[in-house]
Motif scaffolding. Structure first.
Motif, PDB file in Angstrom:
ATOM      1  N   ARG A   3      -1.891  23.831 -30.582  1.00 60.15           N
ATOM      2  CA  ARG A   3      -0.418  23.718 -30.581  1.00 60.15           C
ATOM      3  C   ARG A   3       0.164  24.668 -31.615  1.00 60.15           C
ATOM      4  O   ARG A   3      -0.307  24.708 -32.748  1.00 60.15           O
ATOM      5  CB  ARG A   3      -0.017  22.293 -30.976  1.00 60.15           C
ATOM      6  CG  ARG A   3      -0.289  21.249 -29.928  1.00 60.15           C
ATOM      7  CD  ARG A   3       0.091  19.915 -30.505  1.00 60.15           C
ATOM      8  NE  ARG A   3       1.527  19.853 -30.762  1.00 60.15           N
ATOM      9  CZ  ARG A   3       2.339  18.932 -30.257  1.00 60.15           C
ATOM     10  NH1 ARG A   3       1.835  17.991 -29.501  1.00 60.15           N
ATOM     11  NH2 ARG A   3       3.612  18.930 -30.534  1.00 60.15           N
ATOM     12  N   LEU A   4       1.214  25.379 -31.224  1.00 59.33           N
ATOM     13  CA  LEU A   4       1.803  26.337 -32.175  1.00 59.33           C
ATOM     14  C   LEU A   4       2.655  25.655 -33.238  1.00 59.33           C
ATOM     15  O   LEU A   4       2.812  26.172 -34.332  1.00 59.33           O
ATOM     16  CB  LEU A   4       2.628  27.377 -31.421  1.00 59.33           C
ATOM     17  CG  LEU A   4       1.943  28.733 -31.257  1.00 59.33           C
ATOM     18  CD1 LEU A   4       2.743  29.628 -30.339  1.00 59.33           C
ATOM     19  CD2 LEU A   4       1.717  29.419 -32.585  1.00 59.33           C
ATOM     20  N   ASP A   5       3.215  24.493 -32.919  1.00 57.03           N
ATOM     21  CA  ASP A   5       4.084  23.848 -33.915  1.00 57.03           C
ATOM     22  C   ASP A   5       3.289  23.208 -35.059  1.00 57.03           C
ATOM     23  O   ASP A   5       3.654  23.340 -36.226  1.00 57.03           O
ATOM     24  CB  ASP A   5       5.030  22.831 -33.241  1.00 57.03           C
ATOM     25  CG  ASP A   5       4.304  21.779 -32.404  1.00 57.03           C
ATOM     26  OD1 ASP A   5       3.078  21.910 -32.209  1.00 57.03           O
ATOM     27  OD2 ASP A   5       4.963  20.830 -31.950  1.00 57.03           O
ATOM     28  N   THR A   6       2.176  22.560 -34.729  1.00 60.06           N
ATOM     29  CA  THR A   6       1.415  21.859 -35.762  1.00 60.06           C
ATOM     30  C   THR A   6       0.084  22.530 -36.092  1.00 60.06           C
ATOM     31  O   THR A   6      -0.527  22.238 -37.122  1.00 60.06           O
ATOM     32  CB  THR A   6       1.083  20.425 -35.303  1.00 60.06           C
ATOM     33  OG1 THR A   6       0.326  20.515 -34.081  1.00 60.06           O
ATOM     34  CG2 THR A   6       2.342  19.615 -35.048  1.00 60.06           C
ATOM     35  N   GLY A   7      -0.391  23.399 -35.196  1.00 62.74           N
ATOM     36  CA  GLY A   7      -1.697  24.031 -35.389  1.00 62.74           C
ATOM     37  C   GLY A   7      -2.844  23.112 -35.005  1.00 62.74           C
ATOM     38  O   GLY A   7      -4.016  23.426 -35.227  1.00 62.74           O
ATOM     39  N   GLU A   8      -2.495  21.974 -34.421  1.00 59.51           N
ATOM     40  CA  GLU A   8      -3.511  20.989 -34.037  1.00 59.51           C
ATOM     41  C   GLU A   8      -4.289  21.467 -32.799  1.00 59.51           C
ATOM     42  O   GLU A   8      -3.698  22.047 -31.877  1.00 59.51           O
ATOM     43  CB  GLU A   8      -2.767  19.683 -33.727  1.00 59.51           C
ATOM     44  CG  GLU A   8      -3.619  18.518 -33.319  1.00 59.51           C
ATOM     45  CD  GLU A   8      -2.776  17.404 -32.668  1.00 59.51           C
ATOM     46  OE1 GLU A   8      -3.368  16.492 -32.116  1.00 59.51           O
ATOM     47  OE2 GLU A   8      -1.535  17.493 -32.711  1.00 59.51           O
ATOM     48  N   GLY A 207       8.231  31.658 -28.613  1.00 56.58           N
ATOM     49  CA  GLY A 207       8.453  30.221 -28.440  1.00 56.58           C
ATOM     50  C   GLY A 207       7.414  29.499 -27.607  1.00 56.58           C
ATOM     51  O   GLY A 207       7.669  28.398 -27.113  1.00 56.58           O
ATOM     52  N   CYS A 208       6.222  30.116 -27.458  1.00 56.46           N
ATOM     53  CA  CYS A 208       5.151  29.460 -26.691  1.00 56.46           C
ATOM     54  C   CYS A 208       4.794  28.111 -27.312  1.00 56.46           C
ATOM     55  O   CYS A 208       4.954  27.919 -28.515  1.00 56.46           O
ATOM     56  CB  CYS A 208       3.896  30.328 -26.695  1.00 56.46           C
ATOM     57  SG  CYS A 208       4.031  31.768 -25.652  1.00 56.46           S
ATOM     58  N   ASP A 209       4.316  27.198 -26.481  1.00 54.03           N
ATOM     59  CA  ASP A 209       3.932  25.875 -26.981  1.00 54.03           C
ATOM     60  C   ASP A 209       2.505  25.852 -27.521  1.00 54.03           C
ATOM     61  O   ASP A 209       2.217  25.176 -28.493  1.00 54.03           O
ATOM     62  CB  ASP A 209       4.047  24.839 -25.859  1.00 54.03           C
ATOM     63  CG  ASP A 209       5.483  24.705 -25.379  1.00 54.03           C
ATOM     64  OD1 ASP A 209       6.339  24.370 -26.215  1.00 54.03           O
ATOM     65  OD2 ASP A 209       5.753  24.967 -24.189  1.00 54.03           O
ATOM     66  N   LEU A 210       1.633  26.578 -26.834  1.00 58.49           N
ATOM     67  CA  LEU A 210       0.214  26.533 -27.203  1.00 58.49           C
ATOM     68  C   LEU A 210      -0.388  27.931 -27.210  1.00 58.49           C
ATOM     69  O   LEU A 210       0.132  28.836 -26.552  1.00 58.49           O
ATOM     70  CB  LEU A 210      -0.559  25.678 -26.189  1.00 58.49           C
ATOM     71  CG  LEU A 210      -0.189  24.203 -26.091  1.00 58.49           C
ATOM     72  CD1 LEU A 210      -0.199  23.748 -24.652  1.00 58.49           C
ATOM     73  CD2 LEU A 210      -1.139  23.348 -26.906  1.00 58.49           C
ATOM     74  N   VAL A 211      -1.468  28.080 -27.959  1.00 60.24           N
ATOM     75  CA  VAL A 211      -2.189  29.355 -27.979  1.00 60.24           C
ATOM     76  C   VAL A 211      -3.672  29.128 -27.763  1.00 60.24           C
ATOM     77  O   VAL A 211      -4.204  28.072 -28.071  1.00 60.24           O
ATOM     78  CB  VAL A 211      -2.028  30.124 -29.308  1.00 60.24           C
ATOM     79  CG1 VAL A 211      -0.770  30.920 -29.335  1.00 60.24           C
ATOM     80  CG2 VAL A 211      -2.122  29.198 -30.509  1.00 60.24           C
TER      81      VAL A 211
END
Ligand code: CA
Ligand code: CA
Length: 253
Positions: A3-8, A207-211
């Motif tokens: 996840r890009l927001d939390t890095g989880e 603004g991607c959600d995941l990487v």
């Protein structure tokens, strides 16, 4: 997938390897084309679905709930045993349906959109997630693609590379436009093939959600996944920050 927001670490994509008796460990591109042609891809994927859901269920039982993404071929999709195979794998493994992601390419869906819609609707109702894989490599109609019940769009590495080549930030605008479209439609976006800190910056800006990609984690045997995820968690849980920090430090000789 991170996840890009939390890095989880949210999940992993299963890549099949073949331990050949004489030729050693074979990469997918050496045998999957033949398997696809001969139809062997269906039993292979059926086995893979059972194996991967079993593993993901075991990880969840150990307190590591990871989404498992499995690549589904066009051949399997058109053979119409997919729904049955997926249901059986879920029932046998006990994995929660929403922990399974089926990755389908645009081309496999474009072959027969009506049939695709029927099957995807059934899978979606069962709780399984569906992702469009390698987006940007096919020539499918966007209107047609986005009318399907898909949950995730995986943006192909080639779009990232193309965006990187364009100077003046225009390339990032293309990515951002795709991501904005997915947002409007309630679809999550995954940037594939993220290999550098620059890639990570671009997809974050878009603004991607995941990487997903080498920067975050190399392909590894399934047995190593729990150890890797735990090491990320112990280092603070932000796989993006860990990857960025690792590349900024010169590696020891
Ligand atoms: Ca894939
Ligand atoms: Ca892909």
């Amino acid at each position: 997938m991170v996840r890009l927001d939390t890095g989880e670490v949210e999940g992993v994509e299963a890549l099949v390897r073949w331990q050949h008796p004489e030729r050693g460990l074979l990469a997918p591109d050496t045998f999957l084309a033949v398997a696809e042609e001969t139809g062997q891809i269906i039993p292979i994927t059926r086995w893979l679905l059972r194996e991967t859901t079993r593993r993901a269920a075991a990880w969840a039982a150990e307190g590591l709930p990871l989404r498992m993404a499995v690549n589904i071929s066009a051949r399997h999709f058109s053979a119409e045993t997919l729904v049955r195979d997926v249901r059986l794998a879920l029932r046998e493994s006990g994995l929660a349906a929403d922990q399974l992601v089926l990755e389908l390419t645009e081309t496999s869906i474009a072959e027969d959109p009506t049939r695709a819609e029927d099957q995807l609707t059934v899978l979606r109702r069962a709780g399984v997630r569906v992702a469009i894989d390698d987006f940007g490599t096919g020539w499918s109609s966007l209107a047609q693609l986005f009318s399907l019940p898909i949950g995730t769009l995986k943006i192909d590495r080639s779009l990232l590379v193309a965006a990187e080549r364009v100077t003046g930030g225009e390339g990032g605008a293309v990515l951002a436009a795709i991501v904005a479209l997915t947002r409007t439609l309630g679809i999550r976006s995954v940037a594939e093939g993220v290999e550098t800190v620059e890639h990570l910056r671009m997809v974050r800006e878009a603004g991607c959600d995941l990487v997903q990609g080498w920067l975050l984690g190399h392909a590894m045997p399934g047995d190593d996944v729990p150890r890797w995820v735990r090491s990320v968690q112990e280092a603070g849980g932000d796989a993006c920050a860990i990857a960025a920090a690792a590349t900024s430090v010169p590696t020891a000789p």
